[in-house]
Write a protein that holds these residues in place. Structure first.
Motif, PDB file in Angstrom:
ATOM      1  N   ASP A 129      -2.504  99.908  69.413  1.00  0.00           N
ATOM      2  CA  ASP A 129      -1.971  99.349  68.800  1.00  0.00           C
ATOM      3  C   ASP A 129      -0.824  99.621  68.320  1.00  0.00           C
ATOM      4  O   ASP A 129      -0.953 101.219  68.059  1.00  0.00           O
ATOM      5  CB  ASP A 129      -2.605  98.100  67.517  1.00  0.00           C
ATOM      6  N   PHE A 130       0.086  99.149  67.565  1.00  0.00           N
ATOM      7  CA  PHE A 130       1.141  99.312  66.748  1.00  0.00           C
ATOM      8  C   PHE A 130       0.524 100.126  65.364  1.00  0.00           C
ATOM      9  O   PHE A 130      -0.459  99.511  65.081  1.00  0.00           O
ATOM     10  CB  PHE A 130       2.299  98.862  66.453  1.00  0.00           C
ATOM     11  N   VAL A 131       1.003 101.554  65.245  1.00  0.00           N
ATOM     12  CA  VAL A 131       0.792 101.661  63.679  1.00  0.00           C
ATOM     13  C   VAL A 131       1.956 101.341  62.909  1.00  0.00           C
ATOM     14  O   VAL A 131       2.939 102.027  63.144  1.00  0.00           O
ATOM     15  CB  VAL A 131       0.170 102.774  64.223  1.00  0.00           C
ATOM     16  N   CYS A 132       1.798 100.848  61.451  1.00  0.00           N
ATOM     17  CA  CYS A 132       3.353 100.066  60.679  1.00  0.00           C
ATOM     18  C   CYS A 132       2.826 100.997  59.321  1.00  0.00           C
ATOM     19  O   CYS A 132       1.216 100.706  59.259  1.00  0.00           O
ATOM     20  CB  CYS A 132       3.219  98.529  61.130  1.00  0.00           C
ATOM     21  N   ALA A 133       3.291 100.686  58.962  1.00  0.00           N
ATOM     22  CA  ALA A 133       2.557 101.513  57.093  1.00  0.00           C
ATOM     23  C   ALA A 133       4.191 100.947  56.494  1.00  0.00           C
ATOM     24  O   ALA A 133       5.130 101.022  56.598  1.00  0.00           O
ATOM     25  CB  ALA A 133       2.517 103.293  57.200  1.00  0.00           C
ATOM     26  N   CYS A 134       3.967 100.805  55.062  1.00  0.00           N
ATOM     27  CA  CYS A 134       4.399 100.137  53.815  1.00  0.00           C
ATOM     28  C   CYS A 134       3.289 100.980  52.905  1.00  0.00           C
ATOM     29  O   CYS A 134       2.221 100.904  52.799  1.00  0.00           O
ATOM     30  CB  CYS A 134       4.085  99.155  53.922  1.00  0.00           C
ATOM     31  N   SER A 135       4.052 101.191  51.788  1.00  0.00           N
ATOM     32  CA  SER A 135       3.555 101.324  50.601  1.00  0.00           C
ATOM     33  C   SER A 135       3.914 100.111  49.504  1.00  0.00           C
ATOM     34  O   SER A 135       4.855  98.648  50.105  1.00  0.00           O
ATOM     35  CB  SER A 135       4.986 102.399  49.810  1.00  0.00           C
ATOM     36  N   ALA A 136       3.175 100.393  48.286  1.00  0.00           N
ATOM     37  CA  ALA A 136       2.860  99.074  47.442  1.00  0.00           C
ATOM     38  C   ALA A 136       2.369  99.950  46.234  1.00  0.00           C
ATOM     39  O   ALA A 136       1.979 100.902  45.989  1.00  0.00           O
ATOM     40  CB  ALA A 136       2.008  98.475  48.160  1.00  0.00           C
ATOM     41  N   GLY A 137       3.238  98.976  44.938  1.00  0.00           N
ATOM     42  CA  GLY A 137       2.521  99.579  43.494  1.00  0.00           C
ATOM     43  C   GLY A 137       2.048  98.205  42.524  1.00  0.00           C
ATOM     44  O   GLY A 137       2.332  96.849  43.242  1.00  0.00           O
ATOM     45  N   PHE A 138       1.779  98.453  41.780  1.00  0.00           N
ATOM     46  CA  PHE A 138       1.488  97.338  40.941  1.00  0.00           C
ATOM     47  C   PHE A 138       2.612  97.680  39.555  1.00  0.00           C
ATOM     48  O   PHE A 138       2.130  98.288  38.808  1.00  0.00           O
ATOM     49  CB  PHE A 138      -0.146  97.420  40.152  1.00  0.00           C
ATOM     50  N   VAL A 139       3.191  96.076  38.215  1.00  0.00           N
ATOM     51  CA  VAL A 139       4.401  96.437  38.058  1.00  0.00           C
ATOM     52  C   VAL A 139       4.401  95.436  37.243  1.00  0.00           C
ATOM     53  O   VAL A 139       3.908  94.432  37.751  1.00  0.00           O
ATOM     54  CB  VAL A 139       5.515  97.325  38.188  1.00  0.00           C
ATOM     55  N   GLU A 140       3.928  95.502  35.955  1.00  0.00           N
ATOM     56  CA  GLU A 140       3.859  93.985  34.608  1.00  0.00           C
ATOM     57  C   GLU A 140       2.877  92.989  35.873  1.00  0.00           C
ATOM     58  O   GLU A 140       3.487  92.014  35.185  1.00  0.00           O
ATOM     59  CB  GLU A 140       5.484  94.303  34.385  1.00  0.00           C
ATOM     60  N   GLY A 141       1.982  93.214  36.187  1.00  0.00           N
ATOM     61  CA  GLY A 141       0.563  92.197  36.236  1.00  0.00           C
ATOM     62  C   GLY A 141       1.466  91.647  37.496  1.00  0.00           C
ATOM     63  O   GLY A 141       0.577  90.854  38.530  1.00  0.00           O
ATOM     64  N   THR A 142       2.326  92.590  38.419  1.00  0.00           N
ATOM     65  CA  THR A 142       3.271  92.314  39.906  1.00  0.00           C
ATOM     66  C   THR A 142       2.740  93.362  40.850  1.00  0.00           C
ATOM     67  O   THR A 142       3.136  94.793  40.396  1.00  0.00           O
ATOM     68  CB  THR A 142       4.485  91.618  40.029  1.00  0.00           C
ATOM     69  N   ALA A 143       1.938  92.786  42.234  1.00  0.00           N
ATOM     70  CA  ALA A 143       1.914  93.863  43.577  1.00  0.00           C
ATOM     71  C   ALA A 143       3.405  93.680  43.876  1.00  0.00           C
ATOM     72  O   ALA A 143       4.688  92.572  44.497  1.00  0.00           O
ATOM     73  CB  ALA A 143       1.181  93.544  44.374  1.00  0.00           C
ATOM     74  N   LEU A 144       3.889  94.871  44.343  1.00  0.00           N
ATOM     75  CA  LEU A 144       5.568  95.554  44.957  1.00  0.00           C
ATOM     76  C   LEU A 144       5.006  95.694  46.128  1.00  0.00           C
ATOM     77  O   LEU A 144       4.326  96.898  45.987  1.00  0.00           O
ATOM     78  CB  LEU A 144       6.891  96.134  43.727  1.00  0.00           C
ATOM     79  N   ALA A 145       5.880  94.996  47.023  1.00  0.00           N
ATOM     80  CA  ALA A 145       5.798  96.068  48.325  1.00  0.00           C
ATOM     81  C   ALA A 145       7.066  96.731  48.723  1.00  0.00           C
ATOM     82  O   ALA A 145       8.336  96.357  48.345  1.00  0.00           O
ATOM     83  CB  ALA A 145       6.173  94.935  49.221  1.00  0.00           C
ATOM     84  N   ASP A 146       6.374  98.110  49.335  1.00  0.00           N
ATOM     85  CA  ASP A 146       8.087  99.004  50.244  1.00  0.00           C
ATOM     86  C   ASP A 146       8.474  99.387  48.516  1.00  0.00           C
ATOM     87  O   ASP A 146      10.403  99.051  48.156  1.00  0.00           O
ATOM     88  CB  ASP A 146       8.754  98.178  50.857  1.00  0.00           C
ATOM     89  N   LEU A 147       8.311 100.410  47.972  1.00  0.00           N
ATOM     90  CA  LEU A 147       8.611 101.450  46.443  1.00  0.00           C
ATOM     91  C   LEU A 147       9.945 102.182  46.656  1.00  0.00           C
ATOM     92  O   LEU A 147       9.956 102.537  47.879  1.00  0.00           O
ATOM     93  CB  LEU A 147       7.534 101.585  45.896  1.00  0.00           C
ATOM     94  N   SER A 148      10.528 102.002  46.539  1.00  0.00           N
ATOM     95  CA  SER A 148      11.995 102.638  46.218  1.00  0.00           C
ATOM     96  C   SER A 148      12.069 103.798  45.850  1.00  0.00           C
ATOM     97  O   SER A 148      10.713 103.699  44.795  1.00  0.00           O
ATOM     98  CB  SER A 148      13.357 102.358  45.659  1.00  0.00           C
TER      99      SER A 148
END
Length: 245
Positions: free
Chosen positions: A155-174
């Protein structure tokens, strides 16, 4: 980064994105004619180039050959100008070796290596500009390069990052969000099956929040898959036109 507001009261991030929104992605396949496969990707301001050679005969000692599958060799490097800090060793340092190992583990889970026993597949990835999500950009560029080389994958293998800030999950961190600290994870996903090729977390996160952050990364990886699939289809159409099909 003290005093920097990563998430506004209205739910907007520093760069104006919503919590689960990806940075702009642009990609091209077949950027190097000399390689069996190649690709270039931009995820926000992070830019990566991947080239693939193989499958070919084992280089060096033949004792390295695996009788039932191909040997996957991955090497990572970053350009000396990729960050604000100039690096003396763009490859071969500890971080580069760790990244190469992570990439190898990721693609061993995705490539159908059993179809090419006693052979070798080389994947070289270079980061030209680093602005967060380096591992994800490398995986996504390498996926396109492997497909460009015509190497069969589960299959494709696709990647992304994520973090947790102020009670919120954030995707694709800068880079700004990564530099602020806090729990962060990197996920490589095979979207069709939902199989995780690699999952890495670099800080503690309470289990009550883990599922949310993991789902944010998984959804972002599925969004990346949609974009990469479009790039592949566009590349195939262009190649067909050139061949006169």
């Amino acid at each position: 980064m003290a005093g920097l507001e990563l998430l506004s009261d209205q739910g907007y991030r520093v760069d104006g994105r919503r919590a689960g929104e990806l940075r702009k992605i642009q990609a091209r396949m077949g950027v190097f004619a000399q390689a069996d496969g190649s690709a270039y990707i931009e995820q926000g301001n992070t830019k990566a180039l991947a080239v693939v050679y193989g499958p070919h005969e084992i280089r060096g000692s033949r004792s390295r050959a695996l009788p039932d599958r191909a040997l996957v060799n991955c090497q990572y490097s970053s350009a000396t100008f990729s960050t604000g800090e100039r690096k003396r060793r763009p490859h071969g340092d500890r971080k580069s070796c760790e990244m190469g190992l992570q990439l190898r583990q990721t693609f061993e889970a995705a490539i159908l290596t059993q179809l090419h026993p006693r052979s070798q597949i080389d994947i070289y990835v270079q980061v030209l500009q680093a602005d967060g999500g380096t591992y994800a950009a490398c995986v996504n560029a390498a996926t396109l390069a492997v497909l460009d080389a015509g190497i069969p994958m589960r299959d494709f293998v696709c990647a992304c990052s994520a973090g947790f800030v102020e009670g919120t999950a954030l995707a694709d961190l800068s880079h700004v969000e990564e530099a602020a600290g806090g729990p962060q994870l990197a996920l490589a996903l095979l979207p069709a099956s939902g199989q995780i090729a690699l999952l890495e977390m670099d800080a503690r996160l309470h289990e009550d929040h883990l599922e949310r952050v993991l789902e944010a990364a998984a959804q972002a990886a599925r969004d990346v898959h949609t974009l990469l699939d479009h790039v592949v289809r566009q590349h195939v159409r262009e190649a067909s036109i050139l061949l006169g099909d």
